[in-house]
Structures are given as C-alpha cells and as structure tokens.
Design a protein around this motif. Structure first.
Motif, PDB file in Angstrom:
ATOM      1  N   ALA A 154       0.839  -1.205   0.000  1.00 27.37           N
ATOM      2  CA  ALA A 154       0.000   0.000   0.000  1.00 27.37           C
ATOM      3  C   ALA A 154       0.866   1.244   0.000  1.00 27.37           C
ATOM      4  O   ALA A 154       1.877   1.309   0.697  1.00 27.37           O
ATOM      5  CB  ALA A 154      -0.928   0.005   1.203  1.00 27.37           C
ATOM      6  N   THR A 155       0.469   2.223  -0.792  1.00 27.67           N
ATOM      7  CA  THR A 155       1.152   3.516  -0.861  1.00 27.67           C
ATOM      8  C   THR A 155       0.172   4.618  -0.509  1.00 27.67           C
ATOM      9  O   THR A 155      -0.945   4.666  -1.035  1.00 27.67           O
ATOM     10  CB  THR A 155       1.706   3.768  -2.276  1.00 27.67           C
ATOM     11  N   ILE A 156       0.575   5.508   0.384  1.00 29.34           N
ATOM     12  CA  ILE A 156      -0.223   6.689   0.729  1.00 29.34           C
ATOM     13  C   ILE A 156       0.214   7.833  -0.173  1.00 29.34           C
ATOM     14  O   ILE A 156       1.399   8.159  -0.251  1.00 29.34           O
ATOM     15  CB  ILE A 156      -0.057   7.077   2.206  1.00 29.34           C
ATOM     16  N   LEU A 157      -0.741   8.430  -0.865  1.00 21.68           N
ATOM     17  CA  LEU A 157      -0.474   9.532  -1.793  1.00 21.68           C
ATOM     18  C   LEU A 157      -1.014  10.820  -1.187  1.00 21.68           C
ATOM     19  O   LEU A 157      -2.217  10.950  -0.947  1.00 21.68           O
ATOM     20  CB  LEU A 157      -1.142   9.243  -3.134  1.00 21.68           C
ATOM     21  N   HIS A 216      -1.605  -3.898  -5.875  1.00 22.52           N
ATOM     22  CA  HIS A 216      -1.176  -2.749  -5.078  1.00 22.52           C
ATOM     23  C   HIS A 216      -2.409  -1.984  -4.600  1.00 22.52           C
ATOM     24  O   HIS A 216      -3.476  -2.059  -5.216  1.00 22.52           O
ATOM     25  CB  HIS A 216      -0.287  -1.818  -5.907  1.00 22.52           C
ATOM     26  N   LEU A 217      -2.250  -1.279  -3.500  1.00 23.74           N
ATOM     27  CA  LEU A 217      -3.288  -0.386  -2.984  1.00 23.74           C
ATOM     28  C   LEU A 217      -2.735   1.034  -2.968  1.00 23.74           C
ATOM     29  O   LEU A 217      -1.624   1.276  -2.495  1.00 23.74           O
ATOM     30  CB  LEU A 217      -3.696  -0.785  -1.562  1.00 23.74           C
ATOM     31  N   LEU A 218      -3.514   1.969  -3.509  1.00 24.19           N
ATOM     32  CA  LEU A 218      -3.153   3.386  -3.484  1.00 24.19           C
ATOM     33  C   LEU A 218      -4.218   4.154  -2.719  1.00 24.19           C
ATOM     34  O   LEU A 218      -5.411   4.022  -3.010  1.00 24.19           O
ATOM     35  CB  LEU A 218      -3.042   3.938  -4.905  1.00 24.19           C
ATOM     36  N   ASP A 255       3.857   0.451   2.320  1.00 22.33           N
ATOM     37  CA  ASP A 255       5.107   0.468   1.576  1.00 22.33           C
ATOM     38  C   ASP A 255       5.827   1.803   1.666  1.00 22.33           C
ATOM     39  O   ASP A 255       7.055   1.853   1.727  1.00 22.33           O
ATOM     40  CB  ASP A 255       4.828   0.130   0.112  1.00 22.33           C
ATOM     41  N   GLY A 256       5.066   2.898   1.666  1.00 25.11           N
ATOM     42  CA  GLY A 256       5.694   4.203   1.721  1.00 25.11           C
ATOM     43  C   GLY A 256       4.697   5.317   1.529  1.00 25.11           C
ATOM     44  O   GLY A 256       3.512   5.095   1.271  1.00 25.11           O
ATOM     45  N   VAL A 257       5.181   6.558   1.687  1.00 26.06           N
ATOM     46  CA  VAL A 257       4.368   7.761   1.527  1.00 26.06           C
ATOM     47  C   VAL A 257       4.950   8.602   0.393  1.00 26.06           C
ATOM     48  O   VAL A 257       6.146   8.917   0.391  1.00 26.06           O
ATOM     49  CB  VAL A 257       4.322   8.590   2.828  1.00 26.06           C
ATOM     50  N   VAL A 258       4.107   8.934  -0.574  1.00 25.55           N
ATOM     51  CA  VAL A 258       4.520   9.739  -1.729  1.00 25.55           C
ATOM     52  C   VAL A 258       3.771  11.059  -1.707  1.00 25.55           C
ATOM     53  O   VAL A 258       2.544  11.090  -1.610  1.00 25.55           O
ATOM     54  CB  VAL A 258       4.241   8.997  -3.057  1.00 25.55           C
ATOM     55  N   GLN A 300      10.567   4.321  -8.951  1.00 29.75           N
ATOM     56  CA  GLN A 300      11.041   5.324  -7.993  1.00 29.75           C
ATOM     57  C   GLN A 300      10.027   5.638  -6.902  1.00 29.75           C
ATOM     58  O   GLN A 300      10.369   6.293  -5.915  1.00 29.75           O
ATOM     59  CB  GLN A 300      11.389   6.627  -8.735  1.00 29.75           C
ATOM     60  N   VAL A 301       8.776   5.195  -7.081  1.00 23.89           N
ATOM     61  CA  VAL A 301       7.736   5.594  -6.131  1.00 23.89           C
ATOM     62  C   VAL A 301       6.928   4.432  -5.563  1.00 23.89           C
ATOM     63  O   VAL A 301       6.252   4.591  -4.554  1.00 23.89           O
ATOM     64  CB  VAL A 301       6.764   6.609  -6.783  1.00 23.89           C
ATOM     65  N   LEU A 302       6.971   3.273  -6.211  1.00 19.25           N
ATOM     66  CA  LEU A 302       6.230   2.117  -5.724  1.00 19.25           C
ATOM     67  C   LEU A 302       7.192   0.996  -5.354  1.00 19.25           C
ATOM     68  O   LEU A 302       8.312   0.930  -5.864  1.00 19.25           O
ATOM     69  CB  LEU A 302       5.241   1.626  -6.790  1.00 19.25           C
TER      70      LEU A 302
END
Length: 427
Positions: free
Chosen positions: A56-59, A152-154, A183-186, A269-271
C-alpha cells in the motif's frame, strides 16, 4: 511452531523453520479482540506476513498538486491484467476526482470517500474501506503463483488531510494489518506554486502568500514523505526547480525529490519502496501504536526529524490544519453554456480569489457538438479543457463543481450557487 527436523545420513542437517507471527499462528476470528502494541510490532518482523500482504502507498500533497493526474498515470501504466485497489478521499461533499480516473485502463477496485478528510476518519470509514477491499472476492486470497489478487493499494488523501493518522490506520485493526503492507508515503508538490505556498527560509511560521495554515500543512505532508514528486516542472526554470528541491531537503533531509511533468515518472522510484519501518517510527513517536482513546500525539517524522501533529489550542483540544477551510459542492442535471461558465469563473476568481484555494469540476456542455469539460483551478488560475475520450468523465450525466476555501460563509455560498445555476443552458 514446527519442530526442527534432523537428518543423520550421511551428515547432520538442521532445518529451522522461521518464527511465525501472531497472524500466522491464530485464526482471524481469534484476533477480533485486537492486538497489543507489542504484538503489532512483533508481527511486522514476520517475513511470511510481509510477503503475502498487499503493498500500500499513501499519496498526499496539497490541493491541485496533481495527485489524481499521477494516479491516472499509474493506472494507465499498469495496463490490463493488473488489479489496483484505490481509496480516494475528497474534502467536499460532491465527488469529482472519481470521474477523472482512467478506470478502464486497469482492473481497479475503487472506494470513494467524499465529505471529509481521512485524518479525521482513521478509526471509522478508513478501516471499513480497507476491510471492504480486502474482503472482496479473491482480494485476500492468492492468485496464480501464490501472488495476492490485488497487485497494489493506493490511498489518495484529500489535499487537506494530515498523513500520520492515515498511516496509523494500517495498525488500528488486526484484519487490516494482516492484509496490507504499508510500503511508503509519496507526496506530490506543485513546482509552480510551492514557494508561494511554503514561503521558504525565514517565512516560518507565517508561510507564503497562501497563508500560515497552507504552509504548515504543506510542510507536514512533505516532512513525513519518502518520495516527493515535484510536479509541473515544465512551468518553472531549472534554477527555480533546483532551489525548490534544496528547500524540500531542508524540510526533510531524507526525502527523494523526483522532478516530473504531468505526474509521469519511473514507477520504480515511487512504488515497492519498502520504505516504511514501524520500529523506526516508534523510535520517533512512542505513541504511534497507542490506544484509540489515548490523546493524539502525531509526532511521527518518518525518520526525518520533523514533528507532525495537530496544533494544540487554548482549551487543549486538537486543531486540525484544515479547520479553517470549508467546501461547497454544486451539481445540476442539465448541461451548461460553456461561455457563460467561463465568464462566471473569471468573475469568481476576481471577487473571491483570495478566499478560494481550489476549484474543480466536471460539466456537460450544450451546443451542436456537446462535450464534457474539465475545470481545474488553483492559486487564482483557472483552466477549462475538454475531457479526453479515455476518461470516464466523458460519460458524465450531471455537471458538478466543487469550491474549497477559507470559511466560506452563507453569502458567498449563495452567490456561487446562483452563478452556477445561471450558467445552465436553456432547454
């Protein structure tokens, strides 16, 4: 735990099975009572759990920075055969961004959460949304080759949401923690307006021309991000771009700044960053896994040494960064006269440009060759363009507009409502 197995011929071989976490050892229905912070932390060390969970990525990013544009790029890049889960949050009561997503470009599962911000709904709607995604047919099962059915989850936060409460949601519910790997914060930032919004060195705490509240929220969003997409670089020169990148690294020394145009970047670079570390977060904020009833202490700097939190007000209650903003959503069934709409929008910016921080809309136009128009406005600039054929907005049945600004009062709201209705084409 499984016992060690010994083989005596011709040599002694010791096979030690890896330690399993509480999610591996106990049935899901036994976890309904919740986990202790120690159990949550222990579970994050389980490699088996990490491998089977959905990333999961937080946008995040301020209003108008280009988050939905980047999300569209992700959906389009993944193409057919990829299943993406999307949780999309809008500050206003009427949803617009969902009409701008390229859903047909991927097998996306989308949940839209209008009328509020995720940082105020961390223990309610947000948990329910993640549970719904994980419980959909085959969502938590395994696809071919043992891979999760969702790739993936966004999570696209509203431009006024604070991010730490959203990150805490992944550990607030056992089912969510067992299903998703943060996974990370973008963060997406507008290169053309960043300096006006943030103010630069020496501007703290007042910020730039957008006001202290905008500057504070922008710094918070950036300070806890792993990657910042410096979007709209086509609108600035290289000197300004480099200056902004330097300022971002002053606010967050660990952030990776990726210049881009129209949200287009190398997704590597982001996921799939593996950037989020619960142990590291807890070393900065021991209350990150605290009980829901505990006083909020969002001091999570995500390894960058920058605090984050709701400002304490005089009475001791938490003050959200978006408390001084309001929204107005307008929707009509009929088509609008495009020229009347443009003239009205110019008048709105002239009269209320100092109060409005974001304008967006999807409207059906009238005329011999009607089409769907997209309205995008931020920082006093308005663009009206035709929706592309690949956007679901091209099939919009109603016309919608959303205005977000500082404490919109009843007089201003009534004026905006009357102006929009006046732009509706005569039958």
């Amino acid at each position: 735990r499984l016992p060690a197995q010994l083989t005596f011929a011709p040599t002694i071989t010791l096979l030690c099975y890896p330690a399993m976490c509480i999610f591996c050892e106990r049935a899901q229905n036994e976890l309904d009572g919740g986990l202790t912070p120690a159990q949550k932390r222990e579970a994050e060390q389980c490699e088996t759990l990490r491998e089977r969970r959905i990333r999961a990525t937080i946008l995040t990013g301020f209003l108008g920075s280009g988050k939905t544009t980047f999300l569209n790029f992700v959906l389009k890049s993944f193409g057919h055969g990829k299943r993406i889960g999307v949780v999309q949050n809008e500050f206003g009561s009427i949803s617009v961004d969902d009409q701008l997503m390229l859903l047909e470009k991927s097998e996306a599962e989308v949940i839209t959460m209008p009328n509020g911000c995720l940082c105020c709904r961390v223990r309610g709607d947000m948990v329910e949304a993640l549970q719904r995604l994980a419980k959909r047919p085959q969502a938590l099962g395994e696809g071919e080759g043992g891979a999760p059915a969702l790739d993936h989850l966004l999570i696209e936060c509203s431009g006024l949401s604070e991010v730490v409460p959203v990150a805490q949601t992944f550990f607030a519910d056992p089912f969510v923690q067992a299903s998703f790997q943060l996974d990370g914060v973008v963060c997406v930032a507008d290169a053309n307006l960043f300096e006006a919004m943030e103010g630069g060195v020496g501007a703290e705490p007042n910020g730039g021309s957008f006001g202290a509240d905008v500057a504070r929220l922008l710094r918070e969003q950036l300070s806890i991000s792993d990657v910042c997409l410096l979007n709209k670089c086509d609108l600035v020169d290289s000197t300004q771009r480099d200056r902004i990148g330097k300022r971002m690294r002053e606010l967050n020394p660990s952030v990776k700044v990726v210049p881009c145009r129209h949200g287009k970047v190398n997704l590597g670079q982001v996921l799939s960053l593996n950037a989020f570390s619960l142990d590291h977060v807890l070393s900065l904020d021991s209350h990150f896994l605290g009980e829901e009833s505990a006083a909020p202490s969002h001091g999570h700097g995500h390894g960058h040494g920058h605090g984050h939190g709701h400002d304490a007000v005089a009475d001791g209650e938490a003050h959200h960064a978006h408390a001084s903003f309001g929204s107005l959503g307008l929707e009509v069934a009929g088509a609008v006269d495009l020229e009347k709409l443009k003239a009205w929008l110019r008048d709105v910016v002239e009269k209320h440009g100092d109060k409005l921080v974001r304008i967006k809309g999807v409207v059906r136009t009238s005329g011999a060759q009607p089409f769907v128009a997209i309205v995008q406005g931020v920082g006093g600039h308005i663009e009206v363009s035709e929706a592309s054929a690949e956007q679901p907005a091209s099939a919009a049945m109603t016309s919608r507009m959303v205005f977000i600004g500082r404490l919109l009062n009843a007089t201003v709201e009534a004026e905006l409502r009357a102006g929009f209705l006046a732009a509706v084409a005569e039958a």
